[in-house]
Design an enzyme around this catalytic site. Structure first.
Site, PDB file in Angstrom:
ATOM      1  N   HIS A  16       0.849  -1.193   0.000  1.00 31.03           N
ATOM      2  CA  HIS A  16       0.000   0.000   0.000  1.00 31.03           C
ATOM      3  C   HIS A  16       0.893   1.254   0.000  1.00 31.03           C
ATOM      4  CE1 HIS A  16      -3.885  -2.023   1.780  1.00 31.03           C
ATOM      5  NE2 HIS A  16      -3.460  -2.603   0.679  1.00 31.03           N
ATOM      6  N   GLU A  21      18.763   4.884 -13.370  1.00 28.00           N
ATOM      7  CA  GLU A  21      19.613   3.720 -13.131  1.00 28.00           C
ATOM      8  C   GLU A  21      18.835   2.561 -12.509  1.00 28.00           C
ATOM      9  OE1 GLU A  21      22.597   3.104 -14.010  1.00 28.00           O
ATOM     10  OE2 GLU A  21      23.152   1.375 -12.793  1.00 28.00           O
TER      11      GLU A  21
END
Lengths: 239, 239, 239, 239
Positions: free
Chosen positions: C120, C142
């Site tokens: 959540h 990255e």
């Protein structure tokens, strides 16, 4: 003002002040424990910040320029309150007492404090940038009730406006002493002083109450910064 | 309304309610453990906030004005639910029961709660500043399903709008009792009450479910504040 | 689709699948450990979220509606992968398997995953609000290299654009199954699915790689939200 | 430039470099401990980032693509400083040395560093997005005093402007070596290099001072990002 442990190897160095002691509320244990907590809060990363505790006529100091979350009881310095004589200093490795030592003594001498805390809290730095004048002000926050008048007196009220003076930073930490002293004299009711682009100095009657006030101060700086960035006034009730 | 432990030294003080017990789910152990967790969440720093747990006809209370992350079982007060008589109080050091005691009793008396939590969460304070009226409202969030109707009933649905009343802060914490009671009466479905510039009161059938709802509430306040600051509405599906 | 442990008290319940085992990499130990970590990250507060691990033909599930940071090995359910038969279920207290069970099986059936994580995370909820369409997209980060094609294949490249489908939330968690299945079919290369105003589903070849990808996903959602709020595009190199 | 442990099973593999050692300040213990701390700081989640420590002529490296917070001493690689020969490598499971190895050697070869740290800090990524040019600059912050000239020399002053070069990211981490080398040559006074949309490289005379500087750098990136987002300049004193 130059403080340094005696260099004469025959000078007495009272290790018993630290080492023959296993009371968890003793300053030599509290300083490491508190520094670990302050590290987690982001107050003393990168070897910055620190805490000093006074116990009767003895002042306990953390070393300078070390990882604050790794301090051990044997790294602690002990000085006398009045003469600032070194009673105990670490010899197991080369350590220097905190560069904030003269600043901590301000709280002991001018307020009779029992502990003094210095943080590099980012909330403090942001507050000193968003309040470009010489004061941070906030009112109508429940957490103001966690601050004491002058850091030492009775608890402030929800109806009080908290006023924290802001002084300018100096290249050398020792040089803050005079500005700090002036701010503390000018604002006898202030429980802390902010140093612009640097952090906080706050104090209390003992380590526990100094820590409690430092937490309330940091909370108030954080919520003040949030309010300012959201376009709200921090003093008064109107938004 | 004045609550204080008996001062007569011969008055029975039932330490066995706390000390002859090693059940980790007993309130005397849960309160310290929960307070440590709340400290990490930033809900009870600077000695603020707290929790009370009811077990049958006994109400367990943390002390007032202490470091909440350091509370020990022996620091806990025990009162009777009905008469608010003190059955057990700490004598190893001078401690006063939480100033929120009358507020916690509101949850016990009006909702039949099994535990009540008070936080100084910054998300709550920001929400009460960004919602200047008397209600915080949010809908269409999965975490609403973690709240119960009135804090005690069935779980709310994703299709329900969560409405949390906001009351104004008072200089003395005890004086919040009346406003809190009025808000709880006016909003029987609300699982919590916010106090402007102060924090939250929430409750549940027991400590575990009170904690779960306090976490969901804090999540919803945090996401509500983020949405508001990003210019979104927190009720309805349109952005 | 209705799943429930057998009610016949004589039905075999193979507790040995959990209890006669002290391998720290066994799912019965990994699930509690991972849930404690996810709680600290704010992914599973208020009993929300969870994780399921598959080991060969056995599927390990956490219980529903409990404090995820407190789960113990004995609370774990074990089902067969194919028939979804219950091999082991807790009897020491009344527990129900995670409401996400059908959703976890999607990852096992459609991707051959070894573990599936549901969070959540607030970064996910904010991303689904700031990307109101059916996809979250980010490139030139990255951390994209920590994601795998389809969650299971080779590592993505810095030159790949990460596309995560967003499905709409439903009042009942079980009803997400169909939408999740459709999104996983339509986006075979996606290593996760977001549920609007709810959270994330992601998976991997095993628990370690599922966790690693969940961390990268959360990082990318967080940085994406920060970029969007700062007025930047998350796809392409121009700001 | 291709580095790989010897494949000949008769090649000596000096496990004693790691395993017959219980000095907590030894690199084989420090690397796991530091990685756990970096994980908590959000620097090395999702298997990203890492640290290498040099002890005299030996270079200690963490493995690539593993959970950094779970590294054990036996997972560490040891190479010679000059020839980059493998002296010790893990055989208990298939592990590859960090993809950053050539980048860490830049700090050893060009600066004589004793340790080098690579993070995926979000503050670094945000800074490289908000400073689209080739340098991040900040002045007048107390924490600048925690950085050293070139990462290795004397401490910087509060009056110094910290200049950190920013290089562009490449799809393969190894290909950053040349750009990193060029930046380190062009900015001999810089204590770190930022990689756009990727993270930080920084170093120091030993592990403790490399960590201290990495913390100060991250603090300065974080406060710089906050200042920029609040519309402030990070260089000079005017707001």
């Amino acid at each position: 003002m130059v403080l340094a442990p005696p260099t004469d190897p025959n000078h007495p160095n009272d290790h018993a002040l630290i080492e023959h002691n296993d009371d968890p509320t003793h300053p030599a244990f509290l300083i490491p424990e508190l520094c670990r907590g302050f590290y987690t809060l982001g107050w003393v990363t990168g070897t910055g910040g620190g805490i000093s505790i006074r116990k009767d006529e003895h002042v306990y100091l953390a070393p300078s320029g070390v990882q604050k979350e790794k301090i051990q009881p044997q790294d602690i310095f002990v000085l006398t309150l009045k003469e600032r004589d070194f009673l105990r200093w670490p010899v197991h490795k080369p350590l220097k007492q905190s560069a904030c030592t003269p600043l901590f003594y301000n709280a002991y001498d001018m307020r009779g404090a029992g502990a003094c805390i210095h943080t590099h809290s980012q909330h403090a730095v942001m507050a000193t940038l968003l309040w470009p004048g010489s004061e941070f002000r906030i009112s109508h926050q429940e957490m103001i009730k966690g601050m004491r008048h002058g850091g030492m007196g009775s608890a402030m009220s929800y109806l009080d406006t908290l006023v924290i003076p802001i002084i300018e930073n100096t290249p050398d930490e020792e040089d803050l002493r005079e500005g700090l002293e002036e701010a503390m004299r000018k604002y006898p009711d202030a429980p802390a002083v902010l140093v612009r682009r640097h952090g906080t100095y706050s104090w209390g009657p003992d380590a526990e109450r100094a820590k409690g006030q430092a937490e309330c101060l940091d909370y108030l700086l954080e919520i003040g910064v949030k309010m300012k960035l959201a376009g709200m006034e921090t003093v008064g009730l109107q938004q």
